[in-house]
Design an enzyme around this catalytic site. Sequence first.
Site, PDB file in Angstrom:
ATOM      1  N   SER A  84      29.554  49.678  41.516  1.00  0.00           N
ATOM      2  CA  SER A  84      29.842  51.118  41.454  1.00  0.00           C
ATOM      3  C   SER A  84      29.716  51.670  40.028  1.00  0.00           C
ATOM      4  O   SER A  84      29.044  52.688  39.803  1.00  0.00           O
ATOM      5  CB  SER A  84      31.233  51.417  42.022  1.00  0.00           C
ATOM      6  OG  SER A  84      32.201  50.565  41.457  1.00  0.00           O
ATOM      7  N   HIS A 126      31.443  44.584  47.897  1.00  0.00           N
ATOM      8  CA  HIS A 126      32.120  45.272  46.778  1.00  0.00           C
ATOM      9  C   HIS A 126      33.396  45.921  47.337  1.00  0.00           C
ATOM     10  O   HIS A 126      34.245  45.240  47.901  1.00  0.00           O
ATOM     11  CB  HIS A 126      31.126  46.258  46.151  1.00  0.00           C
ATOM     12  CG  HIS A 126      31.559  46.896  44.869  1.00  0.00           C
ATOM     13  ND1 HIS A 126      32.518  46.368  44.046  1.00  0.00           N
ATOM     14  CD2 HIS A 126      31.160  48.063  44.259  1.00  0.00           C
ATOM     15  CE1 HIS A 126      32.687  47.152  42.984  1.00  0.00           C
ATOM     16  NE2 HIS A 126      31.882  48.201  43.106  1.00  0.00           N
ATOM     17  N   HIS A 166      34.211  35.912  43.232  1.00  0.00           N
ATOM     18  CA  HIS A 166      33.876  36.989  42.292  1.00  0.00           C
ATOM     19  C   HIS A 166      32.647  36.588  41.494  1.00  0.00           C
ATOM     20  O   HIS A 166      32.447  35.407  41.192  1.00  0.00           O
ATOM     21  CB  HIS A 166      35.040  37.271  41.327  1.00  0.00           C
ATOM     22  CG  HIS A 166      34.950  38.619  40.696  1.00  0.00           C
ATOM     23  ND1 HIS A 166      34.226  38.854  39.552  1.00  0.00           N
ATOM     24  CD2 HIS A 166      35.455  39.818  41.076  1.00  0.00           C
ATOM     25  CE1 HIS A 166      34.311  40.144  39.245  1.00  0.00           C
ATOM     26  NE2 HIS A 166      35.050  40.748  40.157  1.00  0.00           N
ATOM     27  N   ARG A 226      44.619  41.582  38.694  1.00  0.00           N
ATOM     28  CA  ARG A 226      44.960  42.789  39.482  1.00  0.00           C
ATOM     29  C   ARG A 226      45.618  42.351  40.788  1.00  0.00           C
ATOM     30  O   ARG A 226      46.538  42.994  41.287  1.00  0.00           O
ATOM     31  CB  ARG A 226      43.699  43.624  39.753  1.00  0.00           C
ATOM     32  CG  ARG A 226      43.028  44.125  38.484  1.00  0.00           C
ATOM     33  CD  ARG A 226      41.687  44.763  38.786  1.00  0.00           C
ATOM     34  NE  ARG A 226      40.743  43.807  39.365  1.00  0.00           N
ATOM     35  CZ  ARG A 226      39.531  44.119  39.812  1.00  0.00           C
ATOM     36  NH1 ARG A 226      39.112  45.379  39.758  1.00  0.00           N
ATOM     37  NH2 ARG A 226      38.735  43.187  40.311  1.00  0.00           N
ATOM     38  N   ASP A 277      40.949  42.767  46.077  1.00  0.00           N
ATOM     39  CA  ASP A 277      40.963  43.242  47.463  1.00  0.00           C
ATOM     40  C   ASP A 277      41.801  42.355  48.389  1.00  0.00           C
ATOM     41  O   ASP A 277      42.131  42.763  49.503  1.00  0.00           O
ATOM     42  CB  ASP A 277      39.533  43.328  48.008  1.00  0.00           C
ATOM     43  CG  ASP A 277      38.722  44.343  47.240  1.00  0.00           C
ATOM     44  OD1 ASP A 277      39.281  45.399  46.920  1.00  0.00           O
ATOM     45  OD2 ASP A 277      37.541  44.082  46.952  1.00  0.00           O
TER      46      ASP A 277
HETATM   47  N1  NMX Z   1      33.585  33.161  51.368  1.00  0.00           N
HETATM   48  C1  NMX Z   1      32.538  32.383  51.732  1.00  0.00           C
HETATM   49  N2  NMX Z   1      31.455  32.168  50.968  1.00  0.00           N
HETATM   50  C2  NMX Z   1      31.470  32.731  49.740  1.00  0.00           C
HETATM   51  C3  NMX Z   1      32.546  33.516  49.273  1.00  0.00           C
HETATM   52  C4  NMX Z   1      33.623  33.724  50.148  1.00  0.00           C
HETATM   53  N3  NMX Z   1      34.662  34.502  49.813  1.00  0.00           N
HETATM   54  N4  NMX Z   1      32.256  33.932  48.024  1.00  0.00           N
HETATM   55  C5  NMX Z   1      31.033  33.446  47.719  1.00  0.00           C
HETATM   56  N5  NMX Z   1      30.559  32.717  48.764  1.00  0.00           N
HETATM   57  C6  NMX Z   1      29.249  32.100  48.874  1.00  0.00           C
HETATM   58  C7  NMX Z   1      28.181  33.169  48.674  1.00  0.00           C
HETATM   59  O1  NMX Z   1      27.968  33.911  49.882  1.00  0.00           O
HETATM   60  C8  NMX Z   1      27.003  32.329  48.245  1.00  0.00           C
HETATM   61  O2  NMX Z   1      26.459  31.722  49.389  1.00  0.00           O
HETATM   62  P1  NMX Z   1      24.845  31.623  49.597  1.00  0.00           P
HETATM   63  O3  NMX Z   1      24.383  30.720  48.500  1.00  0.00           O
HETATM   64  O4  NMX Z   1      24.708  31.033  50.959  1.00  0.00           O
HETATM   65  O5  NMX Z   1      24.312  33.009  49.473  1.00  0.00           O
HETATM   66  C9  NMX Z   1      27.669  31.253  47.394  1.00  0.00           C
HETATM   67  O6  NMX Z   1      29.047  31.213  47.806  1.00  0.00           O
HETATM   68  C10 NMX Z   1      27.609  31.497  45.908  1.00  0.00           C
HETATM   69  O7  NMX Z   1      28.155  32.773  45.615  1.00  0.00           O
HETATM   70  P2  NMX Z   1      28.845  33.054  44.200  1.00  0.00           P
HETATM   71  O8  NMX Z   1      27.813  32.862  43.150  1.00  0.00           O
HETATM   72  O9  NMX Z   1      30.118  32.290  44.088  1.00  0.00           O
HETATM   73  O10 NMX Z   1      29.260  34.592  44.340  1.00  0.00           O
HETATM   74  P3  NMX Z   1      28.366  35.904  44.097  1.00  0.00           P
HETATM   75  O11 NMX Z   1      28.446  36.258  42.665  1.00  0.00           O
HETATM   76  O12 NMX Z   1      27.014  35.762  44.700  1.00  0.00           O
HETATM   77  O13 NMX Z   1      29.161  36.954  44.979  1.00  0.00           O
HETATM   78  C11 NMX Z   1      31.072  38.052  45.846  1.00  0.00           C
HETATM   79  C12 NMX Z   1      30.428  37.447  44.595  1.00  0.00           C
HETATM   80  C13 NMX Z   1      32.356  38.768  45.426  1.00  0.00           C
HETATM   81  C14 NMX Z   1      30.120  39.087  46.446  1.00  0.00           C
HETATM   82  C15 NMX Z   1      31.367  36.910  46.845  1.00  0.00           C
HETATM   83  O14 NMX Z   1      32.311  36.032  46.283  1.00  0.00           O
HETATM   84  C16 NMX Z   1      31.849  37.401  48.192  1.00  0.00           C
HETATM   85  O15 NMX Z   1      31.014  37.707  49.055  1.00  0.00           O
HETATM   86  N6  NMX Z   1      33.214  37.510  48.393  1.00  0.00           N
HETATM   87  C17 NMX Z   1      33.757  38.057  49.609  1.00  0.00           C
HETATM   88  C18 NMX Z   1      33.668  39.565  49.576  1.00  0.00           C
HETATM   89  C19 NMX Z   1      34.615  40.160  48.548  1.00  0.00           C
HETATM   90  O16 NMX Z   1      35.786  39.813  48.481  1.00  0.00           O
HETATM   91  N7  NMX Z   1      34.111  41.120  47.762  1.00  0.00           N
HETATM   92  C20 NMX Z   1      34.981  41.878  46.850  1.00  0.00           C
HETATM   93  C21 NMX Z   1      34.664  41.703  45.371  1.00  0.00           C
HETATM   94  C22 NMX Z   1      35.641  42.492  44.540  1.00  0.00           C
HETATM   95  N8  NMX Z   1      35.452  43.933  44.655  1.00  0.00           N
HETATM   96  O17 NMX Z   1      36.377  44.653  44.879  1.00  0.00           O
HETATM   97  O18 NMX Z   1      34.325  44.432  44.530  1.00  0.00           O
HETATM   98  C1  MLT Z   2      35.333  45.498  40.751  1.00  0.00           C
HETATM   99  O1  MLT Z   2      36.487  45.868  40.488  1.00  0.00           O
HETATM  100  O2  MLT Z   2      34.359  46.243  40.548  1.00  0.00           O
HETATM  101  C2  MLT Z   2      35.120  44.176  41.427  1.00  0.00           C
HETATM  102  O3  MLT Z   2      36.048  43.234  41.037  1.00  0.00           O
HETATM  103  C3  MLT Z   2      33.711  43.676  41.394  1.00  0.00           C
HETATM  104  C4  MLT Z   2      33.142  43.309  40.055  1.00  0.00           C
HETATM  105  O4  MLT Z   2      33.783  43.335  39.019  1.00  0.00           O
HETATM  106  O5  MLT Z   2      31.939  42.921  40.081  1.00  0.00           O
END
Ligand code: NMX
Ligand code: MLT
Length: 380
Positions: free
Chosen positions: A187, A217, A263, A272, A320
């Site tokens: 964002s 996100h 993350h 947080r 979250d």
């Molecule tokens: N549950 C299951 N698998 C996960 C999770 C999770 N919570 N987090 C990461 N992975 C997987 C991810 O999908 C990826 O798999 P693949 O290689 O098959 O694509 C692998 O682990 C490696 O990912 P990372 O490098 O650890 O994480 P990345 O930087 O790509 O993504 C998020 C970060 C936050 C998008 C990811 O951890 C996620 O999808 N979390 C769940 C959704 C979430 O909570 N998002 C909120 C973030 C905070 N916010 O407010 O924005």
């Molecule tokens: C945020 O607050 O924007 C989330 O934790 C995601 C991020 O920092 O990439």
Amino acid sequence: MLWDPSVLDSEEGIRFWGRSIPECQEVLPTAPGGSEMLPEAMFWYLLTGRVPSEAESKQFQEELVERSELPTYVEKVLDSLPKTLHPMTQFVIGFASQYTAGMKKADYWVPALEDSLDCVAKSFTIAARIYNNKYRNGASDMPAIDKSKDLSYNFANQIGFGESEGFVELIRLYNALHTDHEGGNVSAHTAHLVGSALSDPFLSYSAALGGLAGPLHGLANQEVLRFIIGMQKELGDHASEDKIVEFIWKTLNSGQVIPGYGHAVLRKPDPRFMALQQFGVKRKEVAQDPIFKYVDQLYKVAPGVLTEHGKTKNPFPNVDAASGSLLYHYGLKHFEFYTVTFGTSRSMGALAQYVHDRILGLPIERPKSLSMEALKKLVV
Ligand code: NMX
Ligand code: MLT
């Protein structure tokens, strides 16, 4: 990318102008009789790099609340949207419909600041209007803005929670915490990118909200509640840790992520998340809530399961994982609305940097792209 007001350390979490969350909680002014830092004080701090005095914080709050009324045409746009539209889609439209006019680059920071203050202030009223249109009897019954009070109180009051001291304090903390998470998150980065074309703050932030609405996100706070409610339906109010572990594995094995965990930058539990947990633990009635307890139980077992699963680089909770359980406890049960509350807050961080960008006269952001062929040549 340049991003001054906050920097994220992968181990320690976010610091705002060098201060950790507990340090900010220590120095930023609160509402009279309240104990949570005010988002208005945090916004001032993000804009200036200086902690406001009580008097400055109050004056800034009055200035913002004064700006929080919506023009009639924006109200009409919001009131005409179908109730079925997701609240985040309505939020994007509410912002985009505020567009005014552009001007010369060197002078731009003055209207950029003006528009950013308007944008932040009005975001609370747009959010409240969407809530009333979608979940209550429409916006005609919304109470008027009380100009002697802060943005969070007015938001809470306009959606029917003004009497709940706990909810109002939660909204203050929630808004102060979600403001900024350095510049690379989807964002904030979007607002920075769109703003670099000298699009105004309303258009830039409208685009940012489109990114916040994604489940990886900001929409994750909605998905966390969906996940926990699903778990509660299947396992009842008080499940054992073994049953929770089984439920997590079932989710992972079906190819879904565990929302609220992982993350891109953090490699430790999000401070947080810890601040929101502490808010709940301090209040007996929250601490006993089964949904809040599930958040705590998940925190105990999910990191182990995710580590064993072996994919995510960070098995710990992000913000979250906790935020929705608190909103839910106080009676804000429409979890499709949760990302809108994230959106009111993020406007402060994204637009504080937007103002800094215009003061510095930063150029348009235009990364060079490469074809797959060219990328292969770089690594072979
Ligand atoms: N549950 C299951 N698998 C996960 C999770 C999770 N919570 N987090 C990461 N992975 C997987 C991810 O999908 C990826 O798999 P693949 O290689 O098959 O694509 C692998 O682990 C490696 O990912 P990372 O490098 O650890 O994480 P990345 O930087 O790509 O993504 C998020 C970060 C936050 C998008 C990811 O951890 C996620 O999808 N979390 C769940 C959704 C979430 O909570 N998002 C909120 C973030 C905070 N916010 O407010 O924005
Ligand atoms: C945020 O607050 O924007 C989330 O934790 C995601 C991020 O920092 O990439």
